[in-house]
Design an enzyme around this catalytic site. Structure first.
Site, mmCIF file in Angstrom:
data_model
loop_
_atom_site.group_PDB
_atom_site.id
_atom_site.type_symbol
_atom_site.label_atom_id
_atom_site.label_comp_id
_atom_site.label_asym_id
_atom_site.label_seq_id
_atom_site.Cartn_x
_atom_site.Cartn_y
_atom_site.Cartn_z
ATOM 1 N N SER A 197 0.275 -1.215 -0.227
ATOM 2 C CA SER A 197 -0.088 -0.002 -0.026
ATOM 3 C C SER A 197 0.491 1.116 -0.026
ATOM 4 C CB SER A 197 -0.534 0.079 1.282
ATOM 5 O OG SER A 197 -0.083 -0.037 1.882
ATOM 6 N N LYS A 245 0.830 4.579 6.663
ATOM 7 C CA LYS A 245 0.186 4.800 5.729
ATOM 8 C C LYS A 245 1.129 6.845 5.841
ATOM 9 C CE LYS A 245 -2.709 2.232 4.671
ATOM 10 N NZ LYS A 245 -2.797 1.177 4.276
#
Length: 222
Positions: free
Chosen positions: A35, A89
């Site tokens: 991701s 993230k």
């Protein structure tokens, strides 16, 4: 049991100290997904500074004191507000920011991101599954990073505008079309942030029999 503890007291103390160190000061986390590609690859082990923002009671989310504030562009680990899983993230919007996306273009407080250095690539999603990708340098709100877009059906390429609430942060994966981030799990409360990832400790290619990637060892994260 008492005899074993007595004979191995030094080892037990070491394990307790190591556990407290990892839960209160610094941690190292293997990254299992793509991701954050191309910044972080599957098989990277990142070093996380748990004292970057807050001092917390070990093994809890209870904050004992604040040491600093998360900043736009920081790469952070946190517990998902959706299911509690640990995620990594990039923090793209602060409390009070207005964040939106239109056809993969990120907007912060009405300012559209600029995309330069466009580079075609190929992204492997699984065994024998490869899709076209496009990498670019994204510049917005004084921050710059490399992001990736995939030719992938079903990604959430538009949302908002959304005002980030107090004590919350908006997270995005650098691999924009293959990331379960704040577009899907919502904004992240500060008390769920674990720490800031600064460096890659070691790395191994999980798609090639865990072959080491020495060129990524001890590399700084941008």
């Amino acid at each position: 049991m008492k005899n074993w503890l007595k004979q191995n007291r030094g080892f037990v103390i070491f394990l307790v100290c190591l556990g407290l160190f990892r839960t209160a000061m610094a941690d190292w986390n293997p990254v299992p997904t793509g991701s954050m590609r191309p910044t972080i690859l599957e098989g990277d082990v990142v070093l996380v500074n748990r004292l970057a923002y807050d001092v917390k009671l070990p093994l809890t989310n209870i904050t004992l004191g604040r040491l600093g504030d998360p900043q736009r562009g920081d790469i952070v680990t946190f517990n998902s507000p959706k299911d509690g899983s640990r995620l990594i993230k990039r923090l793209v919007a602060l409390p009070g920011d207005v964040v939106a996306m239109r056809d993969d273009v990120l907007y912060i407080n009405g300012q559209a991101a600029r995309y330069s250095d466009l580079t075609p690539a190929a992204e492997q999603l699984g065994t024998g599954i490869t899709v076209p990708a496009l990498r670019a340098t994204e510049t917005v709100a004084g921050q710059q990073r490399t992001v990736q877009f995939l030719d992938r059906v079903g990604a959430k390429r538009s949302f908002g505008p959304l005002v980030v609430p107090p004590e919350h942060y908006f997270m995005l994966g650098d691999n924009r079309d293959n990331s379960e981030d704040s577009r899907y799990i919502g904004v992240v409360p500060r008390d769920r942030i674990i720490g800031r990832a600064n460096h890659i400790l070691v790395s191994a290619d999980i798609t090639d029999h865990w072959q080491p990637r020495p060129g990524r060892f001890a590399s700084a994260l941008n």
